[in-house]
Design a protein around this motif. Structure first.
Motif, short mmCIF file in Angstrom:
data_model
loop_
_atom_site.label_atom_id
_atom_site.label_comp_id
_atom_site.label_asym_id
_atom_site.label_seq_id
_atom_site.Cartn_x
_atom_site.Cartn_y
_atom_site.Cartn_z
N ASP A 23 41.74 36.03 33.98
CA ASP A 23 42.57 37.51 34.20
C ASP A 23 42.08 38.65 32.88
OD1 ASP A 23 43.24 35.38 36.02
OD2 ASP A 23 45.05 34.51 34.42
N ARG A 24 41.91 38.41 31.97
CA ARG A 24 41.60 39.02 31.20
C ARG A 24 39.71 39.83 31.53
NH1 ARG A 24 45.62 39.58 31.31
NH2 ARG A 24 47.27 38.65 30.01
N THR A 25 38.98 39.81 32.45
CA THR A 25 38.00 40.42 32.86
C THR A 25 37.30 40.93 33.83
OG1 THR A 25 36.93 38.90 30.52
CG2 THR A 25 35.41 40.22 32.02
N LEU A 26 37.56 42.51 33.18
CA LEU A 26 36.90 43.01 35.38
C LEU A 26 35.64 43.17 35.01
CD1 LEU A 26 38.49 44.08 38.02
CD2 LEU A 26 38.89 46.34 36.40
N VAL A 27 34.63 43.33 36.30
CA VAL A 27 34.20 43.84 36.03
C VAL A 27 33.60 45.14 37.86
CG1 VAL A 27 31.27 43.30 36.53
CG2 VAL A 27 32.50 41.88 35.25
N TYR A 28 32.73 46.00 37.34
CA TYR A 28 32.60 47.24 38.15
C TYR A 28 30.99 47.14 38.39
CZ TYR A 28 37.20 48.95 38.50
OH TYR A 28 38.81 49.44 38.54
#
Length: 203
Positions: free
Chosen positions: A151-156
């Motif tokens: 929920d708190r970690t986004l990866v592009y």
């Protein structure tokens, strides 16, 4: 609230007088209330004031975290990992909380933008890994370079190093979307005043 206080102090310190009202000048009324499904300037000029992105430019033209608290970049320049700010929430037009902001909102937003094909998808074509292949139907969303690890970690993940990638995060094409809330409302944003407007849902 912290940014608002900083901006107030910064501007008054520079001799500016702050008003209680904001006048928005734009060329026409918005036709679509979905920033991910429009390439009209009149829509975006109004909508940009209604949401935050991961990073945004402040009043002094400095790029600052907004819905992100920070990020890291891999040594090869291909992977950007963002930490989503805790306590950020989605609200409805009456200010009532409808959901917490989470990493998947950015996955949902990019997917919706690519599905909508409203005219700005070229901005990520060749930037985000497999975005082109998704838009041409060659791969599914799980193959696109945007992932919610939790929920708190986004990866592009990018196709190639892009020195200006962080500056792109203020573009409407990178706006978040509360997937569950959007679907629960039938895939529409606000009142639909445009008889020709299409709505997009997740399949």
């Amino acid at each position: 609230e912290g940014y608002a206080e900083w901006a107030k102090t910064y501007l008054t310190g520079k001799g500016y007088t702050l008003l209680d009202e904001y006048s928005l000048g734009y060329s026409s009324d918005p036709k679509v209330w979905d920033v991910l499904n429009t390439s009209r300037a009149a829509d975006s000029e109004a909508l940009v004031n209604c949401y935050d992105g991961l990073y945004e430019y402040d009043i002094a033209n400095n790029l600052r975290p907004a819905l992100a608290t920070g990020h890291t970049v891999s040594e090869d320049g291909l992977t950007y990992t963002f930490t989503i700010r805790e306590g950020a929430v989605w609200t409805d037009s009456q200010g009532r909380k409808v959901a917490d902001v989470k990493a998947d909102d950015f996955v949902a937003g990019l997917q919706h933008m690519m599905d909508s094909m409203a005219g700005l998808e070229y901005l990520i074509d060749g930037i985000i890994k497999n975005a082109h292949e998704y838009m041409t139907g060659e791969v599914g969303i799980e193959e696109v370079g945007v992932k919610a690890v939790d929920d708190r970690t986004l990866v592009y993940t990018l196709e190639a190093p892009c020195s200006y990638f962080l500056t792109m995060l203020g573009y409407g094409v990178f706006a978040p979307l509360s997937r569950d809330y959007y679907v629960s409302k039938g895939g529409q944003f606000g009142a639909d005043f445009n008889d020709e407007a299409e709505t997009y849902t997740y399949g």
